[in-house]
Enzyme design. Sequence first.
Site, mmCIF file in Angstrom:
data_model
loop_
_atom_site.group_PDB
_atom_site.id
_atom_site.type_symbol
_atom_site.label_atom_id
_atom_site.label_comp_id
_atom_site.label_asym_id
_atom_site.label_seq_id
_atom_site.Cartn_x
_atom_site.Cartn_y
_atom_site.Cartn_z
ATOM 1 N N SER A 242 20.626 -16.815 -16.608
ATOM 2 C CA SER A 242 19.606 -17.528 -16.187
ATOM 3 C C SER A 242 18.298 -17.513 -16.911
ATOM 4 O O SER A 242 17.635 -18.410 -17.026
ATOM 5 C CB SER A 242 19.668 -17.646 -14.699
ATOM 6 O OG SER A 242 19.164 -16.461 -14.117
ATOM 7 N N ASP B 75 11.387 -19.819 -8.519
ATOM 8 C CA ASP B 75 12.093 -20.292 -7.362
ATOM 9 C C ASP B 75 12.453 -18.946 -6.635
ATOM 10 O O ASP B 75 13.591 -19.096 -5.752
ATOM 11 C CB ASP B 75 13.039 -20.875 -8.214
ATOM 12 C CG ASP B 75 13.913 -20.156 -8.793
ATOM 13 O OD1 ASP B 75 13.815 -19.071 -9.336
ATOM 14 O OD2 ASP B 75 14.825 -20.916 -9.419
ATOM 15 N N HIS C 2 13.495 -16.559 -10.738
ATOM 16 C CA HIS C 2 13.181 -16.918 -12.182
ATOM 17 C C HIS C 2 11.593 -17.002 -12.272
ATOM 18 O O HIS C 2 10.927 -17.398 -11.643
ATOM 19 C CB HIS C 2 13.798 -18.088 -12.686
ATOM 20 C CG HIS C 2 15.279 -18.061 -12.539
ATOM 21 N ND1 HIS C 2 15.907 -18.821 -11.449
ATOM 22 C CD2 HIS C 2 16.378 -17.593 -13.244
ATOM 23 C CE1 HIS C 2 17.143 -18.420 -11.428
ATOM 24 N NE2 HIS C 2 17.529 -17.817 -12.288
#
Length: 532
Positions: free
Chosen positions: A183, A491, A494
Amino acid sequence: MFQKLYQEGARAFWIHNTGPIGCLPFFVISNPPKTGNADPNGCIKSYNEVAQEFNKQLKDRVTQLRNKFQDALLVYVDIYKAKYSLISEAKQHGMSISCFIVANLICNPSEYISWDEIHYTEAANYWISNRIFDGSLSDPQLFQFEEFKECTIELYNQAISVPNPVFGTATCDFPAIFNFGDSNSDTGGLSAAFGQVGPPHGESYFHHPAGRYCDGRLVVDFIAESLGLPYLSAYLDSVGSNFTHGANFATAGSTVRPQNTTLQQSGYSPFSLNVQFYQFSDFHRRSQFFRNQGGVFKGLLPEGEDFSRALYTFDIGQNDLTAGYFLNMSTDQVRAYVPDVLDQFSVVVKSIYAQGGRSFWIHNTGPVGCLPYVMDRLPITAGQVDKAGCASPFNEVAQYFNKKLKEAVGRLRMDLPLAALTYVDVYSLKYSLISHAHHYGFVHPLQACCGHGGKYNYNPHIGCGGKITVHGKEVLVGKPCQDPSVAINWDGVHFTQAANKWVFDRIVDGSFSDPPIPLKMACHRHPPSTLK
């Protein structure tokens, strides 16, 4: 002498050891061997032993030079073995040892090994050359002379098309980027496979969700910008994608090692690094088939030569570490499987190299012990919290992973003679940013900007953009903070766009790379630095 040639630009070296001097007729005749000092072929044993010791030390020195000058090709060739084989089996090959001039008549040189008691005849030289050209007497053992020539030509072409920084300041011309990761560099892969990430992701730059788990751009986006390339389309995204300048195979939740669980069970992506490579390999092959058909495909797919000139970027490994902890493994158990993770990583890099990839930009993993989702879910004692407020045990495992990753990259440099591999220490930068957040203009380094409740503004059940139902109506509770530009964590997992930009600005010039070369020079092969 080698270093002088290297400084003048030489990069390809074919090095013969010395032959069995104790078999030269000049020495055998002028200094006949004493009893016990002659071998079965009549050669002087003590002379040959000296030659063998010389060769042993020469081979050791060649190995040392390879380690020091890793952008050079050095092939050690065992001429001694070929020559001694010819001498000991001369009759079998239809030859005699020495050609003499008698009564002004010259013998037939094609039937002799020695021409003038010191030097070999053309016939003998030809016989020897045929034994070394296939690489069977070379170190690397399978390095054929034809392959050596091809490598030399490729090095030369690289040198004249993109000058080596030792001799000039020309930058690399990367026509494409192919990215592999999780991610931290996913630009829409997981969203395409399992449903789009929703708002407020993307709000700071794209002003709408853009497949990124971030309020805006990722480090890979800034890499593309700096190289004058468009943002990478996710390979899995079939809508609105353009792969002319590369493709992104990263998906959120990806690991190096397959996890053998579903996304719903564990939160980890089924698109592990080996699967990402399978996708790349398929893309490499099929993109050229369709591009050659012309039409719309020609404007959507990369040219064939771009695959060898592209930059291959990697940012993966973080999830391999957390996966073990979330399965209640101990730190020792997590550390124990790190070598296997990196073995699988190396296999993928070698596989890409086999398909023509030459320039690799490899990020290490960040300080996972500073991420809210780790600190919230994994219990630690007060004594395990460092001065920055991070969980030391998890960061120590990340540092161990990075140490082993750097070693793996070093081995890959030895195994892949034409590859330029740059190891990038994002861990040090991310930890510096978190531990000195206020100094750099950031606030609340251990809290999520977008989340809901708890010590870290992180709730695994109600994430960024999460809603709850109140009196029959949906209410947004996973709201973003007022100013993401001063937040580090977006969040709970990240980084924000601002933090990503801060990290990128410090890696782009090579200050945190090994070798310490800028991003735009990453096609050049250099000896590694002493970066720790």
